[in-house]
Design a protein around this motif. Structure first.
Motif, PDB file in Angstrom:
ATOM      1  N   ARG A  91       0.852  -1.199   0.000  1.00 33.55           N
ATOM      2  CA  ARG A  91       0.000   0.000   0.000  1.00 33.55           C
ATOM      3  C   ARG A  91       0.882   1.241   0.000  1.00 33.55           C
ATOM      4  O   ARG A  91       1.957   1.244   0.587  1.00 33.55           O
ATOM      5  CB  ARG A  91      -0.875   0.049   1.243  1.00 33.55           C
ATOM      6  CG  ARG A  91      -1.949  -0.973   1.281  1.00 33.55           C
ATOM      7  CD  ARG A  91      -2.748  -0.785   2.552  1.00 33.55           C
ATOM      8  NE  ARG A  91      -3.561  -1.936   2.811  1.00 33.55           N
ATOM      9  CZ  ARG A  91      -4.882  -1.922   2.764  1.00 33.55           C
ATOM     10  NH1 ARG A  91      -5.527  -0.828   2.486  1.00 33.55           N
ATOM     11  NH2 ARG A  91      -5.558  -3.014   3.004  1.00 33.55           N
ATOM     12  N   GLU A  96      -0.773   2.228  11.998  1.00 35.78           N
ATOM     13  CA  GLU A  96      -2.046   2.138  11.278  1.00 35.78           C
ATOM     14  C   GLU A  96      -2.327   0.675  10.982  1.00 35.78           C
ATOM     15  O   GLU A  96      -1.436  -0.075  10.592  1.00 35.78           O
ATOM     16  CB  GLU A  96      -1.982   2.900   9.951  1.00 35.78           C
ATOM     17  CG  GLU A  96      -1.844   4.388  10.088  1.00 35.78           C
ATOM     18  CD  GLU A  96      -3.173   5.093  10.237  1.00 35.78           C
ATOM     19  OE1 GLU A  96      -4.223   4.468  10.028  1.00 35.78           O
ATOM     20  OE2 GLU A  96      -3.142   6.280  10.561  1.00 35.78           O
ATOM     21  N   PHE A  98      -4.737  -1.976   8.679  1.00 37.97           N
ATOM     22  CA  PHE A  98      -5.574  -2.072   7.490  1.00 37.97           C
ATOM     23  C   PHE A  98      -6.028  -3.515   7.323  1.00 37.97           C
ATOM     24  O   PHE A  98      -5.270  -4.451   7.599  1.00 37.97           O
ATOM     25  CB  PHE A  98      -4.802  -1.641   6.237  1.00 37.97           C
ATOM     26  CG  PHE A  98      -4.440  -0.194   6.225  1.00 37.97           C
ATOM     27  CD1 PHE A  98      -5.330   0.745   5.743  1.00 37.97           C
ATOM     28  CD2 PHE A  98      -3.219   0.233   6.701  1.00 37.97           C
ATOM     29  CE1 PHE A  98      -4.999   2.086   5.733  1.00 37.97           C
ATOM     30  CE2 PHE A  98      -2.880   1.566   6.701  1.00 37.97           C
ATOM     31  CZ  PHE A  98      -3.770   2.502   6.219  1.00 37.97           C
TER      32      PHE A  98
END
Length: 109
Positions: A43, A96, A98
């Motif tokens: 990503r 983070e 995901f």
């Protein structure tokens, strides 16, 4: 409804991007949209604080509940588990999570 000047498709007034050809009404050009069949750890996302690229740290499995000795594997049937890709900022340490987009072997329980 408005007409797309690129492909003549009908587009709702509230949308700024043509559903058919990705023509942007605000930028007045066709926008290239990246392919979202993302490979693991591939990503392109920036830190919300530092605005620098996050580093892929790995894919982790999390579950609720505890293993209870020899019966632990049996109780795993009744535990909610999730899998996440973890990215971290090398500057500020922000983390983070995901949801994996291409994890075919993982089935949400």
């Amino acid at each position: 409804m408005k007409k797309c000047p690129n492909c003549s498709a009908d587009v709702e007034e509230v949308f700024e991007l043509c559903w058919n050809c990705n023509y942007s009404f605000s930028e007045q050009k066709v926008i290239e949209i990246k392919d979202y069949t993302i490979q693991e750890g591939n990503r392109e996302v920036n830190c919300l604080r530092c605005d620098i690229p996050l580093i892929f740290s790995g894919r982790y499995d999390f579950h609720e509940g505890a293993r209870l000795g020899a019966w632990g594997n049996l109780f795993e049937l009744f535990v909610n588990s999730e899998r996440f890709d973890l990215y971290m900022c090398p500057k500020c340490g922000k983390v983070e999570f995901f949801i994996p987009l291409n994890d075919s072997e993982y089935k949400k329980s």
